[in-house]
Each structure stands twice: as structure tokens, then as C-alpha cells.
Design a protein around this motif. Structure first.
Motif, PDB file in Angstrom:
ATOM      1  N   ARG A 191       0.856  -1.187   0.000  1.00  0.00           N
ATOM      2  CA  ARG A 191       0.000   0.000   0.000  1.00  0.00           C
ATOM      3  C   ARG A 191       0.891   1.234   0.000  1.00  0.00           C
ATOM      4  NH1 ARG A 191      -2.031  -3.606   3.939  1.00  0.00           N
ATOM      5  NH2 ARG A 191      -3.961  -4.568   3.184  1.00  0.00           N
ATOM      6  N   THR A 192       0.429   2.285  -0.611  1.00  0.00           N
ATOM      7  CA  THR A 192       1.186   3.528  -0.602  1.00  0.00           C
ATOM      8  C   THR A 192       1.083   4.194   0.768  1.00  0.00           C
ATOM      9  OG1 THR A 192      -0.701   4.841  -1.335  1.00  0.00           O
ATOM     10  CG2 THR A 192       0.706   3.881  -3.056  1.00  0.00           C
ATOM     11  N   SER A 225       0.123   7.186   1.236  1.00  0.00           N
ATOM     12  CA  SER A 225      -1.134   7.936   1.269  1.00  0.00           C
ATOM     13  C   SER A 225      -2.314   7.029   1.608  1.00  0.00           C
ATOM     14  CB  SER A 225      -1.375   8.642  -0.072  1.00  0.00           C
ATOM     15  OG  SER A 225      -1.373   7.725  -1.145  1.00  0.00           O
ATOM     16  N   THR A 226      -2.320   5.793   1.134  1.00  0.00           N
ATOM     17  CA  THR A 226      -3.394   4.865   1.499  1.00  0.00           C
ATOM     18  C   THR A 226      -3.347   4.529   2.978  1.00  0.00           C
ATOM     19  OG1 THR A 226      -3.645   3.892  -0.693  1.00  0.00           O
ATOM     20  CG2 THR A 226      -4.257   2.514   1.174  1.00  0.00           C
ATOM     21  N   ILE A 229      -2.300   6.328   5.394  1.00  0.00           N
ATOM     22  CA  ILE A 229      -2.701   7.486   6.195  1.00  0.00           C
ATOM     23  C   ILE A 229      -4.152   7.871   5.939  1.00  0.00           C
ATOM     24  CG2 ILE A 229      -2.295   9.958   6.514  1.00  0.00           C
ATOM     25  CD1 ILE A 229       0.682   9.344   5.931  1.00  0.00           C
ATOM     26  N   ASN A 230      -4.513   7.985   4.664  1.00  0.00           N
ATOM     27  CA  ASN A 230      -5.861   8.475   4.347  1.00  0.00           C
ATOM     28  C   ASN A 230      -6.960   7.533   4.807  1.00  0.00           C
ATOM     29  OD1 ASN A 230      -4.918  10.843   3.216  1.00  0.00           O
ATOM     30  ND2 ASN A 230      -4.764   9.973   1.169  1.00  0.00           N
ATOM     31  N   THR A 231      -6.677   6.232   4.826  1.00  0.00           N
ATOM     32  CA  THR A 231      -7.676   5.291   5.332  1.00  0.00           C
ATOM     33  C   THR A 231      -7.969   5.552   6.800  1.00  0.00           C
ATOM     34  OG1 THR A 231      -6.975   3.622   3.726  1.00  0.00           O
ATOM     35  CG2 THR A 231      -8.275   2.848   5.604  1.00  0.00           C
ATOM     36  N   ILE A 263      -7.743   8.416   8.330  1.00  0.00           N
ATOM     37  CA  ILE A 263      -8.500   9.668   8.392  1.00  0.00           C
ATOM     38  C   ILE A 263      -9.943   9.439   7.944  1.00  0.00           C
ATOM     39  CG2 ILE A 263      -8.679  11.994   7.431  1.00  0.00           C
ATOM     40  CD1 ILE A 263      -5.577  11.915   7.183  1.00  0.00           C
ATOM     41  N   GLU A 264     -10.116   8.715   6.846  1.00  0.00           N
ATOM     42  CA  GLU A 264     -11.462   8.461   6.318  1.00  0.00           C
ATOM     43  C   GLU A 264     -12.315   7.643   7.286  1.00  0.00           C
ATOM     44  OE1 GLU A 264     -10.406   6.597   2.689  1.00  0.00           O
ATOM     45  OE2 GLU A 264      -9.713   8.480   1.767  1.00  0.00           O
ATOM     46  N   LYS A 265     -11.686   6.830   8.095  1.00  0.00           N
ATOM     47  CA  LYS A 265     -12.414   6.022   9.072  1.00  0.00           C
ATOM     48  C   LYS A 265     -12.646   6.767  10.388  1.00  0.00           C
ATOM     49  CE  LYS A 265     -12.782   2.401   6.450  1.00  0.00           C
ATOM     50  NZ  LYS A 265     -14.100   1.924   5.960  1.00  0.00           N
ATOM     51  N   THR A 303      -7.770  10.180  14.173  1.00  0.00           N
ATOM     52  CA  THR A 303      -6.929  11.371  14.069  1.00  0.00           C
ATOM     53  C   THR A 303      -5.471  10.957  14.023  1.00  0.00           C
ATOM     54  OG1 THR A 303      -8.511  12.725  15.291  1.00  0.00           O
ATOM     55  CG2 THR A 303      -6.251  13.531  15.185  1.00  0.00           C
ATOM     56  N   LEU A 304      -4.796  11.359  12.976  1.00  0.00           N
ATOM     57  CA  LEU A 304      -3.383  11.041  12.831  1.00  0.00           C
ATOM     58  C   LEU A 304      -2.569  11.871  13.817  1.00  0.00           C
ATOM     59  CD1 LEU A 304      -1.483   9.355  10.954  1.00  0.00           C
ATOM     60  CD2 LEU A 304      -1.205  11.453   9.621  1.00  0.00           C
TER      61      LEU A 304
END
Length: 246
Positions: A194-195, A197-198, A200-202, A204-206, A209-210
Motif C-alpha cells: 500500500r502507498t 497515502s493509502t 494514512i488516508n484510510t 482519516i477516512e475512518k 486522528t493522525l
């Protein structure tokens, strides 16, 4: 079918010999990074996903954890953990992470050390982890760095000169996420690329908080004991991520 490479006896014996040496990238790079991201463990309930032989679970109870639930798909690993790191505050469970059923339990801290790159459905896993965290609970995990897992061909990523000196690290197929299969003590070891961005963004989308990301290098003294760890300065083997449920 979930991969359970650690119950392959050849793999298990080779892998445990490496880890038992105490002179590995896990000891000097990955584990110190994970531990550095944890806040106070004392009095907390901890879930350890992919617990292996139980060393991290033992570390948590030594730091005052109220309870640790330690999970691994491998019967070999769970048996080794019970034998080598028993404690009344640790419950060892042999289960695939994807199929884990903890009967409405929740945790203050969930940790996963180098297991998530074996999981095919990352978004579904993060849903499960979020459901198991209390409000303000922490999720800290490590995975092989995407620059390590990216290439599809099973060849060395180091490009060398005619004398064998390492010139640079080659990356290819970075944006083509998915299954990677290769050799590690045995043939057919499956991981999922996985990249960054995947990853991290997963989170956030779920709705998590990062909080922090580390691409760790060796702690002091590690390079003297394992000189090849100097390569971590040129390309990181691991990425360690901390997120919180609000």
C-alpha cells in the motif's frame, strides 16, 4: 484462506532463530519506534495484534498494563509465547486478526507490530480497530515501508556498481497496490503493498486522528552490533504510525 506462514516449520525455525538472537532490525529500529509513540501504559488495557512470541505483551505488563490481550494467527507462536512470556495479566488468543471476536471488549491502546502488511482488507481492519478502541484510545502500528514492498519482481532493490557497492535503492510499481509474493526462508510469502497515502488516508477516512509518523533508524549502539542497519539512513525498512480515536 488467511496466510499462516509462521506455522510452516521451516519458516518458524528460521524466523525464531533470527528473533531470538536479539540482534535484529526489530530490536534496534522497529520496536524502539513503536514504544516511543506510546503514552503511559500503566493501568491501561492493551490489545496486541500479531503478538508473535509475546515479548511486547510482556513489556506492557512490566510497564503496568492492567490487562493485555495478545493475538496471533500462528499456533506455533502462541505456544512459544505462553511458554516464554507467561503472565496472569496476559490472555493469549490464537486467531486471524481479521476474524477476531472479543465479545464487546474495548481497549485503551491497540498495537500491531509488522502484521498489517499481511492483511488483505486494510479498510475493514481499521473499522474493526476503531470499534475496539475507547474514546481517546491510541492505535500504534508498524508495517514494512511502502518503498520496500513496492516492486513486483523478486530481485534486490539495491542497485550496485561493478564492485558490489550499493549505489541507490530502486523503486517501481509504487502506485500499483496489492499482493506481493516472494521468498523469505520459504517460497510463497504473501504481503500486501500500500502507498503511504493509502495507509494514512484510510485512517482519516475512518474517523481516526493522525498523531505522528516515524520512519525510524537505529537506536544508539545498534549499528555497532548489526552494521547493516546503517542502510536505514538511506532507505527506511519500516513506517510506524500513531492515530487516536476521538
Amino acid at each position: 484462506m488467511k496466510q499462516n506462514i509462521y506455522d510452516n516449520q521451516v519458516f518458524f525455525e528460521q524466523y525464531t532463530a533470527l528473533r531470538d538472537s536479539g540482534v535484529t532490525a526489530n530490536d534496534f529500529v522497529e520496536q524502539p519506534a513503536i514504544k516511543s509513540l506510546l503514552t503511559a501504559i500503566e493501568g491501561k488495557r492493551v490489545l496486541d495484534l500479531g503478538c508473535g512470541a509475546g515479548a511486547f505483551a510482556k513489556y506492557c505488563v512490566e510497564k503496568g498494563a492492567a490487562k493485555v490481550v495478545a493475538v496471533d494467527i500462528s499456533k506455533n507462536m502462541i505456544e512459544k509465547a505462553i511458554k516464554e512470556n507467561p503472565h496472569k495479566k496476559i490472555d493469549y488468543l490464537c486467531s486471524p486478526i481479521e476474524e477476531l471476536d472479543l465479545h464487546n471488549q474495548t481497549f485503551d491502546i491497540i498495537v500491531s507490530s509488522l502484521a498489517i502488511h499481511y492483511i488483505e482488507d486494510y479498510p475493514k481492519l481499521i473499522d474493526k480497530i476503531k470499534s475496539l478502541l475507547i474514546t481517546n484510545g491510541e492505535f500504534v502500528f508498524s508495517t514494512e515501508h511502502p518503498i520496500v514492498t513496492a516492486r513486483k519482481e523478486e530481485i534486490s532493490n539495491w542497485v550496485r556498481d561493478s564492485e558490489g557497492n550499493k549505489l541507490h535503492w530502486a523503486i517501481d510499481h509504487y502506485k500499483q497496490e496489492g499482493k506481493r509474493e516472494g521468498y523469505w526462508y520459504v517460497n510463497g510469502v504473501v504481503k500486501y503493498h500500500r502507498t503511504v497515502s493509502t495507509l494514512i488516508n484510510t485512517l482519516i477516512e475512518k474517523g481516526l486522528t493522525l498523531e505522528k509518523i516515524i520512519e525510524p533508524t537505529s537506536i544508539p549502539g545498534g549499528i555497532e552490533l548489526r552494521p547493516k542497519l546503517i542502510d536505514e539512513e538511506r532507505r527506511p525498512s519500516f513506517i510506524v504510525i500513531k492515530a487516536k480515536k476521538n
